[in-house]
Design a protein around this motif. Structure first.
Motif, PDB file in Angstrom:
ATOM      1  N   ASP A  48       8.426  -3.904  -9.041  1.00 41.22           N
ATOM      2  CA  ASP A  48       9.224  -4.124  -7.828  1.00 41.22           C
ATOM      3  C   ASP A  48       8.427  -3.637  -6.625  1.00 41.22           C
ATOM      4  O   ASP A  48       8.496  -2.475  -6.235  1.00 41.22           O
ATOM      5  CB  ASP A  48      10.557  -3.369  -7.928  1.00 41.22           C
ATOM      6  CG  ASP A  48      11.468  -3.655  -6.749  1.00 41.22           C
ATOM      7  OD1 ASP A  48      11.057  -4.410  -5.840  1.00 41.22           O
ATOM      8  OD2 ASP A  48      12.596  -3.107  -6.713  1.00 41.22           O
ATOM      9  N   MET A  49       7.675  -4.534  -6.016  1.00 41.73           N
ATOM     10  CA  MET A  49       6.831  -4.159  -4.880  1.00 41.73           C
ATOM     11  C   MET A  49       7.633  -3.921  -3.610  1.00 41.73           C
ATOM     12  O   MET A  49       7.116  -3.314  -2.650  1.00 41.73           O
ATOM     13  CB  MET A  49       5.778  -5.237  -4.641  1.00 41.73           C
ATOM     14  CG  MET A  49       4.759  -5.383  -5.768  1.00 41.73           C
ATOM     15  SD  MET A  49       3.870  -3.837  -6.091  1.00 41.73           S
ATOM     16  CE  MET A  49       3.011  -3.601  -4.538  1.00 41.73           C
ATOM     17  N   GLN A  50       8.885  -4.360  -3.570  1.00 39.11           N
ATOM     18  CA  GLN A  50       9.688  -4.153  -2.362  1.00 39.11           C
ATOM     19  C   GLN A  50      10.033  -2.682  -2.153  1.00 39.11           C
ATOM     20  O   GLN A  50      10.426  -2.288  -1.058  1.00 39.11           O
ATOM     21  CB  GLN A  50      10.964  -4.995  -2.433  1.00 39.11           C
ATOM     22  CG  GLN A  50      10.696  -6.491  -2.447  1.00 39.11           C
ATOM     23  CD  GLN A  50       9.759  -6.932  -1.330  1.00 39.11           C
ATOM     24  OE1 GLN A  50      10.011  -6.644  -0.151  1.00 39.11           O
ATOM     25  NE2 GLN A  50       8.693  -7.627  -1.686  1.00 39.11           N
ATOM     26  N   GLU A  51       9.883  -1.857  -3.194  1.00 35.26           N
ATOM     27  CA  GLU A  51      10.112  -0.424  -3.050  1.00 35.26           C
ATOM     28  C   GLU A  51       8.916   0.297  -2.430  1.00 35.26           C
ATOM     29  O   GLU A  51       9.039   1.427  -1.973  1.00 35.26           O
ATOM     30  CB  GLU A  51      10.393   0.210  -4.412  1.00 35.26           C
ATOM     31  CG  GLU A  51      11.663  -0.263  -5.076  1.00 35.26           C
ATOM     32  CD  GLU A  51      11.879   0.450  -6.392  1.00 35.26           C
ATOM     33  OE1 GLU A  51      13.057   0.732  -6.725  1.00 35.26           O
ATOM     34  OE2 GLU A  51      10.883   0.752  -7.087  1.00 35.26           O
ATOM     35  N   ALA A  52       7.752  -0.326  -2.473  1.00 35.15           N
ATOM     36  CA  ALA A  52       6.520   0.334  -2.052  1.00 35.15           C
ATOM     37  C   ALA A  52       6.382   0.361  -0.538  1.00 35.15           C
ATOM     38  O   ALA A  52       6.868  -0.535   0.166  1.00 35.15           O
ATOM     39  CB  ALA A  52       5.318  -0.375  -2.662  1.00 35.15           C
ATOM     40  N   GLN A  53       5.697   1.391  -0.032  1.00 30.08           N
ATOM     41  CA  GLN A  53       5.400   1.447   1.397  1.00 30.08           C
ATOM     42  C   GLN A  53       4.596   0.232   1.826  1.00 30.08           C
ATOM     43  O   GLN A  53       4.780  -0.286   2.930  1.00 30.08           O
ATOM     44  CB  GLN A  53       4.627   2.724   1.734  1.00 30.08           C
ATOM     45  CG  GLN A  53       5.461   3.988   1.757  1.00 30.08           C
ATOM     46  CD  GLN A  53       4.667   5.196   2.199  1.00 30.08           C
ATOM     47  OE1 GLN A  53       3.534   5.087   2.674  1.00 30.08           O
ATOM     48  NE2 GLN A  53       5.240   6.373   2.028  1.00 30.08           N
ATOM     49  N   GLN A  54       3.695  -0.210   0.942  1.00 26.51           N
ATOM     50  CA  GLN A  54       2.908  -1.422   1.192  1.00 26.51           C
ATOM     51  C   GLN A  54       3.293  -2.465   0.140  1.00 26.51           C
ATOM     52  O   GLN A  54       2.738  -2.482  -0.956  1.00 26.51           O
ATOM     53  CB  GLN A  54       1.410  -1.111   1.113  1.00 26.51           C
ATOM     54  CG  GLN A  54       0.897  -0.156   2.168  1.00 26.51           C
ATOM     55  CD  GLN A  54       0.903  -0.785   3.560  1.00 26.51           C
ATOM     56  OE1 GLN A  54       0.925  -2.010   3.707  1.00 26.51           O
ATOM     57  NE2 GLN A  54       0.912   0.067   4.578  1.00 26.51           N
ATOM     58  N   PRO A  55       4.259  -3.338   0.443  1.00 28.37           N
ATOM     59  CA  PRO A  55       4.749  -4.271  -0.579  1.00 28.37           C
ATOM     60  C   PRO A  55       3.791  -5.411  -0.904  1.00 28.37           C
ATOM     61  O   PRO A  55       3.962  -6.077  -1.928  1.00 28.37           O
ATOM     62  CB  PRO A  55       6.049  -4.802   0.024  1.00 28.37           C
ATOM     63  CG  PRO A  55       5.903  -4.597   1.499  1.00 28.37           C
ATOM     64  CD  PRO A  55       5.063  -3.389   1.677  1.00 28.37           C
ATOM     65  N   ASP A  56       2.784  -5.646  -0.063  1.00 26.60           N
ATOM     66  CA  ASP A  56       1.849  -6.744  -0.295  1.00 26.60           C
ATOM     67  C   ASP A  56       0.785  -6.307  -1.302  1.00 26.60           C
ATOM     68  O   ASP A  56      -0.024  -5.413  -1.014  1.00 26.60           O
ATOM     69  CB  ASP A  56       1.187  -7.143   1.019  1.00 26.60           C
ATOM     70  CG  ASP A  56       0.232  -8.320   0.852  1.00 26.60           C
ATOM     71  OD1 ASP A  56       0.116  -8.838  -0.276  1.00 26.60           O
ATOM     72  OD2 ASP A  56      -0.401  -8.716   1.850  1.00 26.60           O
ATOM     73  N   PRO A  57       0.730  -6.910  -2.482  1.00 24.53           N
ATOM     74  CA  PRO A  57      -0.272  -6.516  -3.480  1.00 24.53           C
ATOM     75  C   PRO A  57      -1.712  -6.642  -2.974  1.00 24.53           C
ATOM     76  O   PRO A  57      -2.601  -5.958  -3.465  1.00 24.53           O
ATOM     77  CB  PRO A  57      -0.021  -7.475  -4.644  1.00 24.53           C
ATOM     78  CG  PRO A  57       1.394  -7.918  -4.475  1.00 24.53           C
ATOM     79  CD  PRO A  57       1.626  -7.960  -2.995  1.00 24.53           C
ATOM     80  N   GLU A  58      -1.941  -7.497  -1.992  1.00 31.92           N
ATOM     81  CA  GLU A  58      -3.293  -7.697  -1.486  1.00 31.92           C
ATOM     82  C   GLU A  58      -3.726  -6.602  -0.523  1.00 31.92           C
ATOM     83  O   GLU A  58      -4.877  -6.600  -0.066  1.00 31.92           O
ATOM     84  CB  GLU A  58      -3.405  -9.069  -0.810  1.00 31.92           C
ATOM     85  CG  GLU A  58      -3.205 -10.234  -1.776  1.00 31.92           C
ATOM     86  CD  GLU A  58      -3.629 -11.555  -1.178  1.00 31.92           C
ATOM     87  OE1 GLU A  58      -4.123 -11.566  -0.031  1.00 31.92           O
ATOM     88  OE2 GLU A  58      -3.478 -12.593  -1.854  1.00 31.92           O
ATOM     89  N   SER A  59      -2.841  -5.654  -0.222  1.00 33.82           N
ATOM     90  CA  SER A  59      -3.174  -4.595   0.740  1.00 33.82           C
ATOM     91  C   SER A  59      -3.880  -3.406   0.096  1.00 33.82           C
ATOM     92  O   SER A  59      -4.270  -2.468   0.797  1.00 33.82           O
ATOM     93  CB  SER A  59      -1.905  -4.116   1.442  1.00 33.82           C
ATOM     94  OG  SER A  59      -1.033  -3.462   0.526  1.00 33.82           O
ATOM     95  N   TYR A  60      -4.066  -3.429  -1.232  1.00 31.20           N
ATOM     96  CA  TYR A  60      -4.641  -2.289  -1.942  1.00 31.20           C
ATOM     97  C   TYR A  60      -6.128  -2.505  -2.191  1.00 31.20           C
ATOM     98  O   TYR A  60      -6.531  -3.518  -2.773  1.00 31.20           O
ATOM     99  CB  TYR A  60      -3.896  -2.045  -3.253  1.00 31.20           C
ATOM    100  CG  TYR A  60      -2.446  -1.680  -3.032  1.00 31.20           C
ATOM    101  CD1 TYR A  60      -2.071  -0.375  -2.745  1.00 31.20           C
ATOM    102  CD2 TYR A  60      -1.452  -2.659  -3.068  1.00 31.20           C
ATOM    103  CE1 TYR A  60      -0.746  -0.044  -2.518  1.00 31.20           C
ATOM    104  CE2 TYR A  60      -0.119  -2.342  -2.838  1.00 31.20           C
ATOM    105  CZ  TYR A  60       0.217  -1.026  -2.563  1.00 31.20           C
ATOM    106  OH  TYR A  60       1.543  -0.716  -2.325  1.00 31.20           O
ATOM    107  N   ALA A  61      -6.942  -1.528  -1.774  1.00 32.83           N
ATOM    108  CA  ALA A  61      -8.397  -1.662  -1.897  1.00 32.83           C
ATOM    109  C   ALA A  61      -8.881  -1.488  -3.324  1.00 32.83           C
ATOM    110  O   ALA A  61      -9.891  -2.060  -3.721  1.00 32.83           O
ATOM    111  CB  ALA A  61      -9.092  -0.650  -0.975  1.00 32.83           C
TER     112      ALA A  61
END
Length: 288
Positions: A48-61
């Protein structure tokens, strides 16, 4: 038959090497490949990415950045009662109950000793010999930061080297002494209702175990038991509040809590396989 093969393979595979390789890969900034792996993992495990501070999976290095992603403010409300303990992690209850004759239940037909779990630290063993325990399994889809069930002052930390078997339910049901043979970080806290232990258990592909006060505990894996002690106040003291982050896993694993005799009563809603969400009711502290 397939389950038996899965278990037997764990005895044969080079678990240390696989874990080291996975940790290396998860820490790399690989651009499009990292984004592809993160998106595929999130989709496959229904994260559930909507719980994350950064919900966009592409935002993670890196994959590690994704795996230890912080949640949005307020995503995990913490129980507020003074005598209420909060669940330390998302996951599911593996087992919980009394420590009987110095033994903890691992799974049906399997138990293990408190002495083995605590690496024969007998002063710690005696505190919890007739106490209670809870084991929470974190699956790959879960939030992987671990928090404090209550206010606590860190008294002692042990790093215990060990194996790196998987800690999923299948392995727990088939590998004897699983949690006492895997590597682990044991943290002893002084609390308002007595001593409490919180243990972060390593597993296959768990690239790293970290605490907020010491950073990365493992790797490196040097095969040597290590012990740290901490003052209760002043410089060097580690004082955490209920709900504060205390550690994290880079890939999934297990958290074990130990409580002293007659110090707490677990929430009746918690049973074997009950899903857990960090911050919800874990237990009630008893009057001392």
């Amino acid at each position: 038959m397939l389950d038996r093969i899965k278990v037997q393979l764990q005895y044969l595979l080079p678990k240390q090497g696989l874990t080291q390789l996975a940790g290396w890969g998860a820490s790399k900034q690989a651009g499009w490949l990292t984004r592809l792996v993160v998106k595929g993992f999130a989709k496959y495990y229904r994260v559930d990415m909507q719980e994350a501070q950064q919900p966009d999976p592409e935002s993670y290095a890196t994959f590690n950045d994704f795996f230890v992603r912080p949640l949005k403010e307020g995503a995990r409300p913490i129980v507020e009662g003074e005598r209420q303990l909060a669940l330390p992690a998302d996951g599911a209850i593996s087992q919980l109950g009394p420590i009987t004759e110095g033994k903890l239940l691992q799974a049906k037909g399997h138990d293990y000793t408190l002495e083995a779990l605590l690496a024969c630290n007998m002063s710690m063993v005696e505190k919890f010999r007739n106490g209670q325990f809870a084991t929470i399994y974190l699956s790959p889809r879960d939030y992987h930061r671990v928090h404090m069930p209550c206010n606590g002052v860190l008294h002692e930390m042990l790093y215990v080297p060990g194996d790196l078997f998987s800690v999923n339910p299948l392995t727990a049901e088939n590998v004897p002494n699983l949690f006492a043979r895997n590597e682990r970080v044991i943290c002893l806290f002084d609390t308002d209702f007595g001593p409490m232990v919180q243990i972060l258990v390593g597993a296959t592909i768990v690239g790293s175990i970290e605490t907020v006060w010491a950073g990365t505990i493992t790797p490196p894996r040097q095969g040597v038991l290590q012990r740290w002690t901490y003052p209760i106040e002043g410089e060097g003291a580690v004082i955490l509040k209920k709900g504060d982050e205390m550690g994290r896993f880079k890939l999934g694993s297990t958290v074990i809590n130990l409580f002293t005799e007659n110090s707490i009563t677990f929430s009746p809603a918690l049973q074997c396989k009950t899903p857990t969400r960090m911050g919800e009711l874990f237990a009630e502290a008893r009057e001392q």
